[in-house]
Design an enzyme around this catalytic site. Structure first.
Site, short mmCIF file in Angstrom:
data_model
loop_
_atom_site.label_atom_id
_atom_site.label_comp_id
_atom_site.label_asym_id
_atom_site.label_seq_id
_atom_site.Cartn_x
_atom_site.Cartn_y
_atom_site.Cartn_z
CB SER A 583 -0.94 -0.03 1.21
OG SER A 583 -1.91 0.97 1.12
CG HIS A 726 -5.82 -2.05 0.39
ND1 HIS A 726 -5.09 -1.72 -0.73
CD2 HIS A 726 -5.18 -1.49 1.44
CE1 HIS A 726 -4.06 -0.97 -0.36
NE2 HIS A 726 -4.09 -0.81 0.95
#
Length: 755
Positions: A583, A726
């Protein structure tokens, strides 16, 4: 967020890969996925996969169980029989035993499968309980959130805890139900009213630019969601708008919240009674909201009738000394609303080495988790409702509560409703120390505890040790990092080292037991290093702010300093040193493989669910919500953002590809600014279902490396999971696949034992 195949950007030939579910992009994904598995090998056929999968499915894991009402402790659990998981319950006596007798409350695997895009499974997103306050303390309803395939977007269905069934929206009880996946925010205001922000109409008109709810409505039981009444609206440019009401130790607080950026907000407040909130709906209630007079970068919480204000910048209060950034300040909320800080006290104040990591509440106590040079200590404060004051509890000497290097301790209320009593769960673990769970009480600072459970060792830690070192970064700042290694390691540069960090959003990298790291990396002879670089929260807001926006390069300089220290010490050398991050940490890896110094320090890299194209990031999915962290590329911010945007650094600085200037004119090809650059061996991983960080970032970077970099990037692999969100994976099989692929790649690229 999906790009049109007919649209082009003059200096971005890979723009078409942003069309997440387009036929051509998915064909490209299938091709590079296949090439990745062909090169590294099918991870499911390896010993590493088997080990990690067995760890994830192990029944020896300690369940995180929390009491709802008077009797049962609830836990969400996944294993090989319950792939998507079950929500289950048992009594405390049973939970304490070696073989608890669990009763299944909700079986996610038994639900009809989702039909959303590539999603094949439901992923548990948690439960929101009905709290009617002291007049009716028993909770019999919950809102269950389920995500199709692991995306942030989810559905919501009301659940009856007594019958253990979903409440039929068309039945006599008129259950609340939202079946269109969205990034919904919903909570009970009373038994028959919820406050909900969602994608009303599924046309995006009630969402912010960041894709989160902008409009909040009062939705009454037995009515259609189309009849819900708007009670609050934020601005289009806000990250999100929210409105929520809750009971707190006999008081009722109702707030409206505009999240302006990731770090700035406006709060609006009104105080209500239990009768008010249960008998008058939010659209009818006449008590006005008033703006809370706190700095926009402060966070607001409550404890009974006290406001709890967490500061991100210094606060000057007339007639008082300044409250420092990173302080936790308490004062009666009635006085705060009058902007009267005369009785405000700091229950926590930071120093250069000391920061507040988190807080936990019980009926009468506030427990502070404090970091001192990334070592944890707990501090206990008792609240006196009569005098509206706090008293710090004497828990022994200042050193008595300190935790050894590489270990951690944390507490949580044993109840979902933390104001029931002062009983706590006490968790301990460390990098090479398996989890233990004890029951304790805040009333004696957790000094006397009852042992509940211990996780057995999930990997062989014999001969391993943990040490903490510090190194000076380029500007002289002292950066801490942990090393997990064999005690008898040879300092001859021969060790395979994996350097991990995050460096953003004020998130701290704290010690914790990871059996996957142990089985996948440490047992093979690898060394793991965790760097507490700037941008994180290890030293409070100042540590985070030191790497914000135009100062972003500081966290990458910190990584270069740690890498150089590892090499200089003789622990490793470039060919044996890898970096990993996901991320925001993926953005870090993108910088490390393209920066002149960093790319010469690392032999390998793993870049997970990354941000990489910072020119486009704010237009993709939730990207606009991170402008407070990185900057706005559509303003003059792009001048400094361009210096940490890996996609542009690769294509234009390194490969010399033409770039559009500030007037939108495409320039000429240029000479490379780093002609000797060679890309470290790199594995990129992401998810088609990631609706937070767009998979186009990784797709485009890999396409450029594979198609444009030639022999400058000889070893580049890409794996995109079609589910997972995610987190990159939706169940234990997918998690084991992703991590075994990662560790097998690293073992091969760093010439460590391979499977």
């Amino acid at each position: 967020a999906a790009a049109s195949a007919a649209t082009t950007i003059p200096d971005d030939p890979h723009y078409w890969l942003e069309e997440v579910l387009g036929q051509k992009p998915l064909e490209w994904v299938n091709k590079v996925n296949s090439d990745c598995i062909s090169a590294i090998g099918d991870p499911t056929k390896t010993h590493t996969y088997t080990r990690i999968k067995s760890i994830l499915d192990s029944k020896d894991k300690i369940p995180h169980a929390y009491r709802i009402n008077d009797k049962y402790y609830y836990n969400f659990w996944q294993d090989e029989q319950h792939v998507q998981g079950i929500w289950r319950k048992c009594t405390l006596e049973s939970f304490k035993s070696s073989s608890p007798e669990w009763t299944t409350v909700l079986d996610i695997d038994a639900l009809p499968k989702p039909t959303t895009d590539t999603a094949k499974t439901w992923v548990w997103h948690g439960s929101i309980l009905l709290d009617e306050g002291p007049t009716n303390p028993m909770c019999d309803r919950a809102l269950i959130k389920l995500s199709p395939g692991g995306s942030d977007a989810d559905i919501c269905r009301e659940f009856d805890l007594v019958t253990q069934q979903f409440v039929d929206p068309n039945g006599t009880d008129n259950g609340f139900e939202l079946l269109d996946p969205a990034k919904t925010r919903i909570s009970y205001r009373s038994r028959d009213e919820v406050l909900v922000g969602t994608d009303f109409g599924q046309d995006g008109s009630t969402l912010t630019d960041s894709g989160y709810p902008r409009v909040v409505k009062s939705w009454k039981r037995g009515t259609s969601i189309s009849d819900a009444v708007t009670v609050f609206e934020g601005e289009q440019s806000d990250i999100a708008a929210n409105m929520y009401s809750y009971h707190d130790r006999g008081f009722v607080h109702e707030l409206q919240l505009r999240s302006i950026t990731f770090y700035t907000s406006k709060y609006f407040y009104r105080s209500l009674s239990c009768d008010d909130v249960s008998s008058v709906t939010a659209d009818v209630e006449q008590t006005p909201f008033e703006e809370v007079p706190i700095p926009e970068d402060a966070e607001l919480g409550t404890f009974a009738n006290m406001a709890m204000v967490t500061l991100r910048s210094d606060l000057d209060v007339p007639g008082q000394e300044t409250f420092k950034a990173g302080s936790l300040v308490s004062l009666p909320i009635s006085e705060l609303m009058e902007n009267n800080w005369a009785n405000a006290v700091a229950v926590f104040e930071p120093t250069l080495s000391r920061s507040l990591s988190s807080t936990t509440e019980t009926k009468d106590y506030l427990i502070l988790k404090i970091l001192e040079d990334v070592r944890t200590k707990l501090e206990f404060w008792k609240y006196d409702k009569e005098t509206q004051s706090w008293s710090k509890q004497s828990c022994g000497s200042d050193d008595e509560g300190a935790i050894p290097v590489g270990q951690d301790v944390s507490v949580a209320s044993h109840c979902r409703n933390s104001e029931v009593d002062n009983t706590l769960w006490l968790w301990r673990d460390g990098y090479i120390v398996p989890d233990t769970l004890e029951m304790a009480t805040a009333e004696d600072c957790c000094k006397s505890t009852e042992f509940i459970k211990a996780k057995p060792a999930m990997f062989n830690a014999d001969g391993l040790c943990v040490e903490q070192n510090f190194v000076e970064s380029k500007d002289g700042t002292r950066i801490p990092y942990f090393i997990i290694r064999r005690k008898d390691v040879k300092m001859d540069g021969s060790n395979a080292v994996l350097l991990d960090a995050y460096g953003g959003f004020e998130i701290s990298m704290l010690p914790g037991y990871s059996a996957g790291v142990g089985a996948g990396w440490l047992e093979r002879g690898g060394v793991k290093v965790i760097a507490n670089i700037r941008g994180g929260g290890e030293y409070g807001p100042r540590w985070h702010q030191a790497a914000l926006k135009s100062k972003r390069q500081k966290c990458y300089e910190d990584m270069e300093a740690v890498a150089q220290d590892l090499i200089a010490s003789g622990l490793t050398r470039r060919e044996k040193l890898a970096c990993i991050g996901g991320s925001n940490g993926g953005l870090m890896i993108g910088n490390l493989i393209t920066r002149p110094i960093a790319s010469s320090l690392f032999g390998s890299a793993v870049c997970q669910v990354p941000l990489l194209d910072m020119k486009r990031y704010s237009k993709l999915l939730a990207g606009a919500s991170w402008i407070g962290e990185y900057g706005d590329p559509d303003t003059d911010d792009w001048k400094f953002m361009r210096l940490f945007s890996p996609y542009q650094m690769l294509r234009h600085d390194i490969l010399g590809k033409p770039e559009v200037d500030e007037n939108g004119v495409l320039g000429e090809a240029t000479e490379s600014k780093n002609p000797n650059w060679k890309c470290p061996k790199t594995l990129f991983t992401t998810s088609t279902r990631d609706d937070r960080v767009h998979p186009g970032h990784a797709r485009k970077m890999v396409a450029s490396l594979l198609e444009e970099a030639g022999d400058k990037a000889p070893t580049v692999y890409y794996w995109e999971n079609t589910e997972g969100g995610h987190g990159g994976a939706a169940d234990n099989s997918q998690r084991a696949h992703m991590w075994s692929l990662t560790y097998n790649f690293l073992a091969q690229s760093l010439e460590l034992e391979s499977n």
